[in-house]
Write a protein that holds these residues in place. Structure first.
Motif, PDB file in Angstrom:
ATOM      1  N   VAL A   1      36.225  68.604  34.462  1.00  0.00           N
ATOM      2  CA  VAL A   1      36.455  67.359  35.319  1.00  0.00           C
ATOM      3  C   VAL A   1      35.247  66.730  35.802  1.00  0.00           C
ATOM      4  CG1 VAL A   1      37.093  66.941  38.162  1.00  0.00           C
ATOM      5  CG2 VAL A   1      38.387  68.718  36.850  1.00  0.00           C
ATOM      6  N   GLU A   2      33.938  67.364  35.752  1.00  0.00           N
ATOM      7  CA  GLU A   2      32.855  66.559  36.002  1.00  0.00           C
ATOM      8  C   GLU A   2      32.592  65.650  34.829  1.00  0.00           C
ATOM      9  OE1 GLU A   2      29.675  69.099  38.632  1.00  0.00           O
ATOM     10  OE2 GLU A   2      30.012  69.819  36.695  1.00  0.00           O
ATOM     11  N   ILE A   3      33.181  66.102  33.506  1.00  0.00           N
ATOM     12  CA  ILE A   3      32.512  65.421  32.242  1.00  0.00           C
ATOM     13  C   ILE A   3      33.786  64.334  32.347  1.00  0.00           C
ATOM     14  CG2 ILE A   3      33.077  65.485  29.934  1.00  0.00           C
ATOM     15  CD1 ILE A   3      32.312  68.344  29.652  1.00  0.00           C
ATOM     16  N   ILE A   4      34.863  64.573  32.614  1.00  0.00           N
ATOM     17  CA  ILE A   4      35.769  63.298  32.841  1.00  0.00           C
ATOM     18  C   ILE A   4      35.495  62.089  33.885  1.00  0.00           C
ATOM     19  CG2 ILE A   4      38.112  62.580  33.017  1.00  0.00           C
ATOM     20  CD1 ILE A   4      39.161  65.222  31.887  1.00  0.00           C
ATOM     21  N   ARG A   5      34.997  62.858  34.831  1.00  0.00           N
ATOM     22  CA  ARG A   5      34.816  61.848  36.210  1.00  0.00           C
ATOM     23  C   ARG A   5      33.811  61.206  35.861  1.00  0.00           C
ATOM     24  NH1 ARG A   5      36.427  65.311  41.745  1.00  0.00           N
ATOM     25  NH2 ARG A   5      38.672  65.236  41.201  1.00  0.00           N
ATOM     26  N   GLY A   6      32.824  61.609  35.008  1.00  0.00           N
ATOM     27  CA  GLY A   6      31.466  61.198  34.646  1.00  0.00           C
ATOM     28  C   GLY A   6      31.758  59.897  33.547  1.00  0.00           C
ATOM     29  N   CYS A   7      33.266  59.698  33.007  1.00  0.00           N
ATOM     30  CA  CYS A   7      33.281  58.698  32.287  1.00  0.00           C
ATOM     31  C   CYS A   7      33.732  57.448  32.989  1.00  0.00           C
ATOM     32  CB  CYS A   7      34.257  59.157  31.254  1.00  0.00           C
ATOM     33  SG  CYS A   7      33.885  60.399  29.893  1.00  0.00           S
TER      34      CYS A   7
ATOM     35  N   LEU B   1      48.895  73.413  32.739  1.00  0.00           N
ATOM     36  CA  LEU B   1      48.829  73.035  33.850  1.00  0.00           C
ATOM     37  C   LEU B   1      47.312  72.246  34.109  1.00  0.00           C
ATOM     38  CD1 LEU B   1      49.605  72.500  36.927  1.00  0.00           C
ATOM     39  CD2 LEU B   1      48.599  74.694  37.483  1.00  0.00           C
ATOM     40  N   THR B   2      46.488  73.070  33.738  1.00  0.00           N
ATOM     41  CA  THR B   2      45.166  72.458  33.498  1.00  0.00           C
ATOM     42  C   THR B   2      45.110  71.148  32.600  1.00  0.00           C
ATOM     43  OG1 THR B   2      44.043  74.573  33.810  1.00  0.00           O
ATOM     44  CG2 THR B   2      42.464  72.830  32.869  1.00  0.00           C
ATOM     45  N   GLY B   3      45.902  71.171  31.676  1.00  0.00           N
ATOM     46  CA  GLY B   3      45.728  70.158  30.781  1.00  0.00           C
ATOM     47  C   GLY B   3      46.209  68.980  31.201  1.00  0.00           C
ATOM     48  N   ALA B   4      47.505  69.122  31.956  1.00  0.00           N
ATOM     49  CA  ALA B   4      47.967  68.035  32.790  1.00  0.00           C
ATOM     50  C   ALA B   4      47.174  67.345  33.880  1.00  0.00           C
ATOM     51  CB  ALA B   4      49.400  68.400  33.458  1.00  0.00           C
ATOM     52  N   ASN B   5      46.440  68.164  34.662  1.00  0.00           N
ATOM     53  CA  ASN B   5      45.374  67.634  35.390  1.00  0.00           C
ATOM     54  C   ASN B   5      44.191  67.156  34.816  1.00  0.00           C
ATOM     55  OD1 ASN B   5      45.722  68.769  38.605  1.00  0.00           O
ATOM     56  ND2 ASN B   5      46.515  70.140  37.112  1.00  0.00           N
ATOM     57  N   LEU B   6      43.729  67.259  33.843  1.00  0.00           N
ATOM     58  CA  LEU B   6      42.794  66.889  32.877  1.00  0.00           C
ATOM     59  C   LEU B   6      43.173  65.371  32.558  1.00  0.00           C
ATOM     60  CD1 LEU B   6      40.899  69.694  31.233  1.00  0.00           C
ATOM     61  CD2 LEU B   6      40.342  68.692  33.208  1.00  0.00           C
ATOM     62  N   LEU B   7      44.383  65.168  32.043  1.00  0.00           N
ATOM     63  CA  LEU B   7      44.934  63.805  31.553  1.00  0.00           C
ATOM     64  C   LEU B   7      45.064  63.048  32.711  1.00  0.00           C
ATOM     65  CD1 LEU B   7      47.595  65.393  29.129  1.00  0.00           C
ATOM     66  CD2 LEU B   7      45.976  63.510  28.616  1.00  0.00           C
ATOM     67  N   PHE B   8      45.441  63.696  33.869  1.00  0.00           N
ATOM     68  CA  PHE B   8      45.541  62.602  35.135  1.00  0.00           C
ATOM     69  C   PHE B   8      44.053  62.442  35.548  1.00  0.00           C
ATOM     70  CE2 PHE B   8      45.361  62.279  39.906  1.00  0.00           C
ATOM     71  CZ  PHE B   8      46.175  61.133  39.886  1.00  0.00           C
ATOM     72  N   GLU B   9      43.031  63.177  35.259  1.00  0.00           N
ATOM     73  CA  GLU B   9      41.834  62.714  35.668  1.00  0.00           C
ATOM     74  C   GLU B   9      41.418  61.724  34.650  1.00  0.00           C
ATOM     75  OE1 GLU B   9      39.505  63.605  37.881  1.00  0.00           O
ATOM     76  OE2 GLU B   9      40.660  65.225  38.882  1.00  0.00           O
ATOM     77  N   MET B  10      41.845  61.737  33.424  1.00  0.00           N
ATOM     78  CA  MET B  10      41.300  60.616  32.324  1.00  0.00           C
ATOM     79  C   MET B  10      41.820  59.292  32.859  1.00  0.00           C
ATOM     80  SD  MET B  10      41.895  62.593  28.832  1.00  0.00           S
ATOM     81  CE  MET B  10      41.225  64.168  28.579  1.00  0.00           C
ATOM     82  N   LEU B  11      43.326  59.322  33.291  1.00  0.00           N
ATOM     83  CA  LEU B  11      44.137  58.317  33.870  1.00  0.00           C
ATOM     84  C   LEU B  11      43.103  57.482  34.808  1.00  0.00           C
ATOM     85  CD1 LEU B  11      46.391  56.114  34.047  1.00  0.00           C
ATOM     86  CD2 LEU B  11      47.534  57.801  35.564  1.00  0.00           C
TER      87      LEU B  11
END
Length: 359
Positions: free
Chosen positions: A309-315, A340-350
């Motif tokens: 999550v830190e990596i994605i939010r860091g983008c 479920l983790t993948g779905a949440n990471l995709l939402f973080e990307m959005l």
């Protein structure tokens, strides 16, 4: 019975993919939270697609699109779109990633409209929908790559940013062919246990272990703006990442990530990426298999979901032109937690795409 998706338009009603209780269906008033007005959580209260809230519509009901968003047949009129690429014919170990998009969609019913950690409001910022899957060829990987490339050319031509559910990591190669055709050579934030820069595997040059070698050969990447994070595991040589470094990639092995926040690292990555176009590719096996066992080539001692999550939010702030989440293999995780983790990471990307609104 459920409404026919193809008849939906970009109207307010189109954002409600499922039937609502009669008393609530006609209630389009805004609700109040504190001193600010927010859209009605039963449906879309604006020109954007807003998933129905589980406060009013049961998560287990309806057609399982990504985050219960409306389905569209094309990316026309969309700012961002979730798209599935259900293949695993490029895998070298455990198969099953062809079922990744389907289970990610199913688990994504747990997602809500706002990001409580960052206060991002993606559905008040962008028109988003699920545009289904690329029609892949399960018997011919090269033909599948051609189909993916052509599909993404059409998506990108509309100005839409694709958020991809894999599928094995082979798909990054044809996607990046289409992305670079539109944007020129792009920066790459690659999160993975493996570098995926092999030249030939079992006599084949296309597979999930070779996509970024092919991308470099074709000039699809701006090699000064490539970072690979989380690399680890046993190797075929003493330095498995020598080739990556020789191209100018920044390589961050997992040992550099242990027991620490990756927020400082991502500050450096943002400086490296600068203002040019960037593609984010996240292999779920970057995470330790204790957290994400449902994948084809697991490696121990990996990243934590928090670090992911830190990596994605860091983008946030980067000029992201596309993202993917790959290598979820549901048969190897009967709990569904990997998807479920993948779905949440995709939402973080959005939530880190350009033009996202934050409260």
């Amino acid at each position: 019975m459920f409404p026919v998706w193809r008849n939906l338009t970009l109207s307010r009603a189109a954002a409600v993919p499922f039937s609502l209780p009669p008393r609530r269906a006609l209630d389009q008033r805004s609700c109040r939270t504190g001193t600010r007005s927010v859209p009605n959580r039963k449906s879309s209260g604006s020109r954007y697609n807003v998933p129905p809230s589980a406060e009013f519509v049961a998560r287990v009901s309806g057609i399982p699109t990504m985050a219960k968003l409306p389905y569209r047949e094309t990316a026309d009129g969309l700012d961002a779109a979730f798209v599935g690429v259900p293949i695993d014919t490029g895998t070298s170990n455990r198969p099953g990633a062809r079922f990744g998009p389907r289970q990610i969609r199913g688990e994504s019913a747990l997602l809500r409209a706002y990001n409580s950690g960052t206060r991002a409001a993606p559905y008040e910022s962008l028109m988003v929908a699920d545009i289904g899957d690329v029609n892949v060829n399960m018997y011919d990987l090269k033909d599948t790559c051609k189909r993916i490339r052509e599909a993404y050319r059409k998506i990108l031509a509309t100005g839409c940013i694709p958020l991809t559910m894999g599928g094995d990591h082979t798909i990054a190669y044809p996607i990046l062919q289409a992305v670079a055709e539109k944007h020129g050579p792009v920066g790459l934030v690659h999160v993975d246990a493996h570098a995926d820069t092999s030249d030939v595997v079992l006599g084949e040059k296309i597979g999930h272990g070779t996509p970024f070698r092919r991308c470099v050969e074709e000039g699809l990447l701006d090699c000064r703006r490539v970072v690979q994070i989380g690399l680890r595991g046993t190797g075929y040589s003493p330095d498995s990442y020598e080739w990556s470094r020789a191209q100018g990639f920044r390589v961050v092995q997992v040992e550099e990530c242990w027991f620490k926040s990756l927020t400082p690292l991502m500050s450096e990555v943002r400086a490296q990426m600068a203002s040019g176009p960037v593609y984010l590719s996240f292999d779920i096996d970057a995470l330790d298999p204790g957290f994400a066992p449902g994948t084809g080539t697991p490696e121990i001692a990996g990243l934590t979901p928090i670090q992911g999550v830190e990596i994605i939010r860091g983008c946030r702030g980067l000029n992201l032109v596309g993202c993917d989440l790959v290598e979820v293999s549901p048969p190897y995780d009967t709990t569904g937690n990997t998807a479920l983790t993948g779905a949440n990471l995709l939402f973080e990307m959005l939530c880190v795409l350009p033009k996202i609104k934050y409260y």
